[in-house]
Design a protein around this motif. Structure first.
Motif, PDB file in Angstrom:
ATOM      1  N   VAL B 101       0.837  -1.205   0.000  1.00  0.00           N
ATOM      2  CA  VAL B 101       0.000   0.000   0.000  1.00  0.00           C
ATOM      3  C   VAL B 101       0.872   1.255   0.000  1.00  0.00           C
ATOM      4  N   VAL B 102       0.492   2.212  -0.845  1.00  0.00           N
ATOM      5  CA  VAL B 102       1.201   3.489  -0.863  1.00  0.00           C
ATOM      6  C   VAL B 102       0.244   4.587  -0.402  1.00  0.00           C
ATOM      7  N   CYS B 103       0.622   5.317   0.632  1.00  0.00           N
ATOM      8  CA  CYS B 103      -0.190   6.437   1.108  1.00  0.00           C
ATOM      9  C   CYS B 103       0.507   7.737   0.723  1.00  0.00           C
ATOM     10  N   VAL B 104      -0.219   8.580  -0.021  1.00  0.00           N
ATOM     11  CA  VAL B 104       0.361   9.827  -0.496  1.00  0.00           C
ATOM     12  C   VAL B 104      -0.361  11.000   0.167  1.00  0.00           C
ATOM     13  N   ILE B 116      -5.587   6.586   8.593  1.00  0.00           N
ATOM     14  CA  ILE B 116      -5.835   5.541   7.587  1.00  0.00           C
ATOM     15  C   ILE B 116      -4.565   4.707   7.404  1.00  0.00           C
ATOM     16  N   ALA B 117      -3.433   5.403   7.274  1.00  0.00           N
ATOM     17  CA  ALA B 117      -2.151   4.719   7.086  1.00  0.00           C
ATOM     18  C   ALA B 117      -1.862   3.810   8.269  1.00  0.00           C
ATOM     19  N   LYS B 144       5.492  11.085  12.885  1.00  0.00           N
ATOM     20  CA  LYS B 144       4.471  10.057  13.120  1.00  0.00           C
ATOM     21  C   LYS B 144       4.378   9.105  11.937  1.00  0.00           C
ATOM     22  N   MET B 145       4.435   9.673  10.742  1.00  0.00           N
ATOM     23  CA  MET B 145       4.336   8.852   9.542  1.00  0.00           C
ATOM     24  C   MET B 145       5.580   7.970   9.379  1.00  0.00           C
ATOM     25  N   LYS B 146       6.714   8.572   9.632  1.00  0.00           N
ATOM     26  CA  LYS B 146       7.979   7.846   9.499  1.00  0.00           C
ATOM     27  C   LYS B 146       7.969   6.622  10.413  1.00  0.00           C
ATOM     28  N   ALA B 147       7.391   6.827  11.614  1.00  0.00           N
ATOM     29  CA  ALA B 147       7.386   5.761  12.616  1.00  0.00           C
ATOM     30  C   ALA B 147       6.580   4.538  12.178  1.00  0.00           C
ATOM     31  N   ILE B 148       5.587   4.733  11.315  1.00  0.00           N
ATOM     32  CA  ILE B 148       4.759   3.579  10.927  1.00  0.00           C
ATOM     33  C   ILE B 148       5.087   3.074   9.520  1.00  0.00           C
TER      34      ILE B 148
END
Lengths: 494, 276
Positions: B101-104, B116-117, B144-148
């Motif tokens: 999955v790619v979240c942009v 969602i990510a 936060k995003m980097k962590a997941i």
């Protein structure tokens, strides 16, 4: 255009009443000779620039005269025409005798919202349709004006201090009422009276449902609805606004987590229909729901003080022939449109709108285009509405509804320049509760199925109003609320 | 009334508001949004939910100040109240194990993208996150995003941070790989979502976008939020907010967003003068 001032109407009534009061008894002939009393109204040229109520209500003298026109028929055809069977001859007689208190007491035995129903009921297809007076004069519009009389006594009462209905000893049972329109108001009052605790959930920030967001101030002043809500609060009903059942909490949550003993669903018909024609997503095309909600609920007409914008229109086309279409057209006029055109595919006879609203709309300069329908909406390069293409119709054979079916005339297309199109062709049922409540049965149109007692397919869950019957009237919603409330009270008794 | 627990500035025009809203905090699922009205005479606007704290009964919104309502919101101090908040609204994101999955996230679109990510990651998907913005200051929730994320890419239009590119460039690179994405979720400005959808279209990679249109009630009653999806009129508030990006008529949607532009600009200008 003929418009009699309220003062003139009152003066006329005073004179006739004086003459009549000289007689000891009134013969049917005397009664027949009393002229039907016209509703005093704001001057059309003035009112099309303001939001205040158009119909001003009868004067005492007019009400008495109008009441004296009633023949007190033994077979009471009017009662049979009333969805909640109000003792119509009874309350009219009381008005004729000058006893307004007695009149309102009689009405309130069956109706909870007389000030509302007196204003918005389609009387000419209900109680006034079978009226003997109208029949003998061969004109339903000359029937005794039952609705105006109902409004008159309700307004009379409102100017006095009204006692809050008595509430029985607390039973400890909890009832949730979902929605705050006419059906829900009725259920809340009737259930609370029996001593059960009632919590009303409303998705918007203001209570009253369609009476607030849908019907404009100029037809139903908001303070009338507010008074009904205030009464509920005084009775001890808890009101939770900004609370969407189906989202903030589900029906299942209310039963299982919050331990409600019964639930009434009165969420109304709330999913606007569109025509499915080319261009209907252009800028300047609105559902009547959106247009009216902006103006009524969000008060966009008061642009000086309020932030919600509303479209500035020059030439408006309103599609539809019901009360909502009339409300939208007349709102557009009040918001400053130069021309408002109402496009309806049948003729005036088939229009579902109240006769009085049609008359008021015409007086205010709304232009009616009958036997026409929109075929597509044309937009400019910015995506804004620039015109509407219509098609002409003629009446063919009667359809299932008994109304003659409009048949399109091939090749009759013509283009009409407008910058705004308001679609007022009805509502489908809102799917929110259906989608989030397992086991709740609905019909093919998505309306909740309820039996004659208002019981749904789920135990403890009742429903009524437009979410059950499809878009209908305030009085029918109220009638259904009454029945469901009685069922809930019975359930909780055991 | 909903109390503001904390209102802080993330960058010049972006604020992070934490509000008391216990019922919403409890019920909300990834992909859902709220409607908010700052004061009695205010307008109702839809805003996405960036995070919730169910124990504290709070929700966190990340908001870009673009008009009067968001400006008034940015002026509110900690402890002050908001007139009305309603929600959670919209259909929650369908979360399952898709695989790759790619979240942009574009600009503040990263805020609704984060929950969602996170949910997608928790379901066991291999998560690639691409964050993009005009300039460095507008990149939010990076830590936060980097962590997941299993893989993390950041880019800016002006090259002030990460790679100098639009998000569509790394997205295209990922689509060109042998093991192309099974799902792309793109949330950000309408144009960014449009071009992300155009990027993935030739590769037949399913692309979800989350739309933020004009709304009043948010429950399906007004139809103001309607968009054309695959030739059918859909309501963002009840049918969405997420739709298949390959089917959305973005051009029409963008035009509709400007329906009240003049009136909105006027109100904003007036309000800024008053508060200057």
């Amino acid at each position: 255009m003929r418009h009699l001032t309220p003062e003139k109407l009152q003066q006329n009534a005073q004179e006739i009443l004086k003459e009549i009061s000289l007689k000891e008894t009134l013969t049917p002939k005397d009664r027949n000779s009393i002229p039907a009393q016209e509703m005093p109204s704001q001057n059309p040229l003035e009112r099309k620039k303001n939001m205040q109520e158009v119909a001003l209500g009868y004067f005492q003298e007019q009400a008495q005269l109008e009441a004296l026109r009633c023949l007190q028929c033994k077979n009471t055809p009017c009662i049979k025409g009333c969805p909640v069977q109000i003792d119509i001859p009874g309350f009219i007689k009381a008005i004729g005798e000058g006893n307004n208190q007695k009149a309102i007491d009689i009405i309130k035995q069956n109706s909870l919202l007389p000030a509302v129903c007196g204003r918005v009921c389609p009387q000419e297809t209900q109680c006034q349709e079978p009226c003997t007076v109208g029949k003998s004069l061969k004109d339903v519009n000359k029937a005794v004006s039952i609705g105006r009389l109902e409004r008159f006594v309700a307004d009379w009462e409102r100017k006095r201090i009204v006692e809050t209905p008595k509430v029985k000893k607390e039973t400890g049972k909890k009832v949730a009422v979902i929605g705050s329109g006419p059906a829900s108001i009725t259920v809340a009052a009737d259930v609370r009276r029996e001593g059960h605790s009632v919590t009303m959930f409303e998705a918007f920030h203001k209570t009253g449902g369609v009476l607030i967001y849908g019907i404009p101030e100029f037809r139903l002043p908001k303070k009338i609805v507010q008074l009904e809500i205030d009464t509920l609060k005084k009775m001890g009903v808890t009101i939770e606004t900004n609370f969407v059942i189906g989202r903030t909490r589900t029906i299942t949550d209310l039963l299982e987590k919050d331990n409600f003993d019964a639930i009434f669903i009165g969420t109304g018909a709330g999913l606007p229909k569109f025509l499915g024609i080319e261009g209907e997503n252009a800028i300047g095309v609105f559902s009547a729901n959106e247009y009216l909600t902006r103006s009524n609920l969000m008060r966009a007409y008061d642009a000086q003080n309020v932030d919600t914008p509303i479209f500035k229109s020059r030439r408006v086309a309103v599609l539809g022939g019901g009360n909502v279409a009339m409300d939208a057209a007349r709102t557009a006029m009040r918001l400053g449109a130069e021309e408002v055109h109402l496009i309806y595919r049948r003729t005036e006879v088939e229009m579902p709108a109240r006769v009085e609203e049609v008359a008021h709309a015409k007086e205010e300069g709304i232009q009616f285009h009958l036997l026409q329908n929109a075929k597509r909406i044309l937009a400019d390069d910015y995506g804004c509405v620039k015109a509407i293409e219509c098609l002409k119709y003629e009446l063919g054979e009667p359809d299932k509804s008994g109304r003659r079916r409009p048949v399109e005339i091939k090749g009759s297309e013509f283009i009409f320049e407008v910058d705004t199109v308001i679609v007022a062709i009805g509502n489908d049922s809102n799917p929110l509760i259906k989608q989030t409540t397992p086991g709740l049965n609905t019909n093919q149109w998505g309306n909740i199925i309820a039996d004659e007692n208002g019981q749904t397919s789920l135990p403890k869950v009742f429903a009524g109003g437009d979410i059950v019957i499809g878009a209908a009237t305030v009085i029918l919603a109220m009638g259904q609320g009454r029945i469901a409330a009685a069922s809930i009270n019975k359930l909780l008794e055991s | 009334m909903n109390k503001i627990i904390e209102n802080k500035k993330l960058s010049e025009n972006v604020i992070q508001v934490t509000l008391e809203a216990p019922f919403i905090a409890q019920a909300r699922q990834p992909g859902q949004f709220i409607l908010l009205q700052v004061d009695e005479n205010g307008e109702r606007i839809p805003l996405t939910i960036a995070d919730v704290d169910t124990n504290a009964g709070t929700i966190t919104l990340i908001v870009q100040v673009v008009g009067k309502t968001t400006f008034l919101l940015s002026c509110k101090k900690d402890g002050e109240e908001i007139a009305y908040v309603v929600g959670p609204l919209g259909t929650p994101t369908h979360i399952e194990q898709f695989g790759n999955v790619v979240c942009v996230g574009g600009g503040i679109g990263t805020a609704p993208l984060f929950p969602i990510a996170k949910a997608l990651k928790e379901k066991g998907n291999h998560l690639t996150v691409i964050l993009g913005a005009r300039t460095k200051d507008l990149i939010i929730l990076e830590d936060k995003m980097k962590a997941i994320a299993d893989e993390f890419i950041v880019c800016t239009d002006d090259g002030s941070y990460g790679i100098k590119a639009l998000v569509t460039q790394p997205l295209k690179n990922l689509c060109e790989k042998e093991k192309k994405p099974d799902l792309v979720v793109a949330i950000g400005p309408p144009l960014m979502m449009k071009f992300c959808s155009e990027t993935t279209r030739p590769f037949h990679v399913k692309t979800l976008v989350s739309l933020n249109t004009i709304m009043i009630d948010g429950t399906g009653m007004c139809g103001g939020c309607r968009v054309n999806v695959g030739g059918k009129t859909q309501f963002v508030c009840v049918d969405g907010p997420e739709f298949d990006g390959h089917l959305v008529d973005f051009d029409n949607m963008i035009k509709r967003l400007n329906a009240y532009k003049k009136q909105e600009e006027h109100k904003y200008h007036e309000c800024k003068l008053k508060n200057a």
